[in-house]
Design a protein around this motif. Structure first.
Motif, PDB file in Angstrom:
ATOM      1  N   LEU A  64      -6.535  -8.350   4.260  1.00  0.00           N
ATOM      2  CA  LEU A  64      -6.010  -7.058   4.671  1.00  0.00           C
ATOM      3  C   LEU A  64      -5.922  -6.063   3.518  1.00  0.00           C
ATOM      4  O   LEU A  64      -6.117  -4.862   3.717  1.00  0.00           O
ATOM      5  N   LEU A  65      -5.622  -6.542   2.324  1.00  0.00           N
ATOM      6  CA  LEU A  65      -5.487  -5.641   1.161  1.00  0.00           C
ATOM      7  C   LEU A  65      -6.820  -5.274   0.525  1.00  0.00           C
ATOM      8  O   LEU A  65      -6.905  -4.273  -0.185  1.00  0.00           O
ATOM      9  N   LEU A  66      -7.852  -6.062   0.752  1.00  0.00           N
ATOM     10  CA  LEU A  66      -9.147  -5.815   0.112  1.00  0.00           C
ATOM     11  C   LEU A  66      -9.683  -4.396   0.361  1.00  0.00           C
ATOM     12  O   LEU A  66     -10.058  -3.717  -0.598  1.00  0.00           O
ATOM     13  N   PRO A  67      -9.718  -3.911   1.591  1.00  0.00           N
ATOM     14  CA  PRO A  67     -10.239  -2.551   1.793  1.00  0.00           C
ATOM     15  C   PRO A  67      -9.408  -1.489   1.060  1.00  0.00           C
ATOM     16  O   PRO A  67      -9.969  -0.567   0.448  1.00  0.00           O
ATOM     17  N   ALA A  68      -8.070  -1.616   1.088  1.00  0.00           N
ATOM     18  CA  ALA A  68      -7.224  -0.654   0.387  1.00  0.00           C
ATOM     19  C   ALA A  68      -7.449  -0.727  -1.116  1.00  0.00           C
ATOM     20  O   ALA A  68      -7.490   0.298  -1.804  1.00  0.00           O
ATOM     21  N   VAL A  70       0.837  -1.208   0.000  1.00  0.00           N
ATOM     22  CA  VAL A  70       0.000   0.000   0.000  1.00  0.00           C
ATOM     23  C   VAL A  70       0.870   1.256   0.000  1.00  0.00           C
ATOM     24  O   VAL A  70       0.654   2.166  -0.808  1.00  0.00           O
ATOM     25  N   ASN A  71       1.862   1.307   0.882  1.00  0.00           N
ATOM     26  CA  ASN A  71       2.717   2.494   0.921  1.00  0.00           C
ATOM     27  C   ASN A  71       3.502   2.670  -0.372  1.00  0.00           C
ATOM     28  O   ASN A  71       3.689   3.790  -0.842  1.00  0.00           O
ATOM     29  N   LEU A  79     -10.226  -1.703  -2.682  1.00  0.00           N
ATOM     30  CA  LEU A  79     -11.522  -1.114  -2.993  1.00  0.00           C
ATOM     31  C   LEU A  79     -11.476   0.396  -2.930  1.00  0.00           C
ATOM     32  O   LEU A  79     -12.096   1.079  -3.757  1.00  0.00           O
ATOM     33  N   TYR A  80     -10.752   0.938  -1.977  1.00  0.00           N
ATOM     34  CA  TYR A  80     -10.664   2.394  -1.826  1.00  0.00           C
ATOM     35  C   TYR A  80      -9.791   3.023  -2.911  1.00  0.00           C
ATOM     36  O   TYR A  80     -10.170   4.008  -3.515  1.00  0.00           O
TER      37      TYR A  80
END
Length: 159
Positions: A150-154, A44-45, A156-157
């Motif tokens: 853990l990566l799913l919300p990031a 993500v970062n 989707l956003y």
């Protein structure tokens, strides 16, 4: 990560490439979850930093991963490298510079780089610690689904 999970399951269960290992304790599950979280943080970062920094500068910062790996390995396992390694790492780190500097992009890129290094150290511990040793295929089998969640919300956003 979904594909990694599926293919590692196929390789272990159907193709019998390595023996199936089960998670032996809650502590081991927490370590695998921490590894997944650190991996997700690096992804993500790293992606966020690309919004603010040129790819070339991002790659320059990424080249400092061995420095962070050596620091985390020392802090977590007290493993020391040869003095020449530390001198070399200082040269790598001080060689970073970019005219298109963005502070937030730099911070998240360094966080991604540090997370990649921390992931390497945590992974090494899980692959070698006597009480909770997993082979790499089984570690991937357990790490990947946690990373997906853990990566799913990031995803989707951000996507």
């Amino acid at each position: 990560m979904t594909a990694c999970s599926l293919f590692s399951y196929i390789a272990i269960v159907w193709m019998k490439m390595v023996p199936m290992q089960t998670i032996r304790s809650r502590v081991q599950l927490m370590k695998i979850s921490a590894l997944s979280l650190v991996f997700c943080g690096s992804v993500v970062n790293g992606n966020v930093s690309l919004r603010y920094l040129p790819v070339s500068f991002n790659q320059e910062i990424g080249a400092t991963t061995p420095f962070f790996t050596a620091v985390f390995a020392y802090l977590m396992t007290l493993k020391r490298e040869a003095w020449l390694t530390y001198v070399t790492l200082i040269l790598v780190v001080t060689g970073v510079g970019e005219p298109s500097f963005h502070l937030f992009g730099f911070i998240v890129c360094v966080a991604a780089t540090a997370a990649r290094a921390l992931k390497s150290v945590l992974q090494g511990i899980l692959l070698s610690s006597e009480g909770e040793k997993l082979n790499s295929m089984n570690l991937l089998l357990y790490k990947a689904p946690i990373a997906v969640v853990l990566l799913l919300p990031a995803t989707l956003y951000m996507e």
